[in-house]
Write a protein that holds these residues in place. Sequence first.
Motif, short mmCIF file in Angstrom:
data_model
loop_
_atom_site.label_atom_id
_atom_site.label_comp_id
_atom_site.label_asym_id
_atom_site.label_seq_id
_atom_site.Cartn_x
_atom_site.Cartn_y
_atom_site.Cartn_z
N GLY A 233 55.19 51.70 23.26
CA GLY A 233 54.49 51.43 22.01
C GLY A 233 55.18 50.34 21.20
O GLY A 233 54.51 49.48 20.61
N ARG A 234 56.51 50.35 21.20
CA ARG A 234 57.25 49.33 20.47
C ARG A 234 57.05 47.95 21.08
O ARG A 234 56.88 46.95 20.37
N GLU A 235 57.05 47.90 22.41
CA GLU A 235 56.84 46.62 23.09
C GLU A 235 55.42 46.10 22.87
O GLU A 235 55.22 44.88 22.73
N LEU A 236 54.45 47.00 22.82
CA LEU A 236 53.07 46.59 22.55
C LEU A 236 52.94 45.97 21.16
O LEU A 236 52.35 44.90 21.00
N LEU A 237 53.50 46.63 20.16
CA LEU A 237 53.42 46.11 18.80
C LEU A 237 54.17 44.80 18.65
O LEU A 237 53.70 43.87 17.98
N ALA A 238 55.34 44.72 19.28
CA ALA A 238 56.11 43.48 19.23
C ALA A 238 55.35 42.34 19.90
O ALA A 238 55.29 41.22 19.38
N GLY A 239 54.74 42.64 21.04
CA GLY A 239 53.98 41.62 21.75
C GLY A 239 52.78 41.14 20.96
O GLY A 239 52.51 39.94 20.88
N LEU A 240 52.05 42.07 20.35
CA LEU A 240 50.91 41.69 19.53
C LEU A 240 51.35 40.89 18.31
O LEU A 240 50.66 39.95 17.88
N GLY A 241 52.52 41.25 17.76
CA GLY A 241 53.05 40.49 16.62
C GLY A 241 53.38 39.06 17.00
O GLY A 241 53.07 38.12 16.25
N ILE A 242 54.01 38.89 18.16
CA ILE A 242 54.33 37.54 18.64
C ILE A 242 53.06 36.75 18.92
O ILE A 242 52.94 35.57 18.56
N GLN A 243 52.10 37.41 19.55
CA GLN A 243 50.83 36.75 19.86
C GLN A 243 50.12 36.29 18.59
O GLN A 243 49.65 35.15 18.50
#
Length: 270
Positions: A233-243
């Motif tokens: 979940g943390r990686e998903l949110l971080a990835g969406l934030g970067i995107q």
Amino acid sequence: MNTVVRNLRVVRRMTAAEIAQQSVYRGAWIIFMLANICMPVISLLIWRTALANGAKLPVDERYITTYFVLLGFVTMATSSWMAAFLANDIRLGKLSSWMVRPASLLVKFVANNLSEKFLKLFALVPMIGIVWWIFRDSMNIPADAGRWALFAVSIVLGAVLVFTIDILIAALAFWMDDVGALVQARVIIASVLSGAVVPLALMPAWSRGFVDHQPFRYTVSFPVEIVAGQLTGRELLAGLGIQLGYVVVLGALARLVWAAGIRAYSAVGA
């Protein structure tokens, strides 16, 4: 706000007109989508054969299968082909007629992009459905609706990001006679760094820092990883934030470059 609403209305009407016009080429869309799905299927068969013969990969067969089954859809959904056409309109002075219209020339390309993707879906989805049925027992299919929602959001952001990059490249035509080489370079670089040719999970360990954070990952690979990978979940949110960060930064840059180009633009009738 009135400008945004007006542009949305123009996009809706132009998209409807483009759909009616492009519907004439139904056979062509089927051929294009066959070509679009052939490369992922061939790659899938090659990597599955490698795994069956004992190849040691950092991902398993289920990841590889899910990745390549979804790849054809994601590459189509996030694609943009307008850089060369927009640059050509700038170079030949066709932009002039749009400067006295109530909507930007970019609206035309947004409508074209949406209409062609809408029509391509009708040809592509059944093909992907057939491939999914064949390999359904070897795929990761999340049961969580939230993950699929994030997948959809990521595809939209990826499509906006690719479109924005194309605007940046095409806008250089305000100052350059030919940007064709840059367009081709973008296609080649993006095909590798986006994960369209080889999953980024298979890249060498020493390249992970760069590969995981460069913008092209968030145009293809990251949306697929949301479904195929084991992202927390943390990686998903971080990835969406970067995107989202890439979309905002490159979008602002594209707007500045486009505005500077309009001020520098000179052509017959401009």
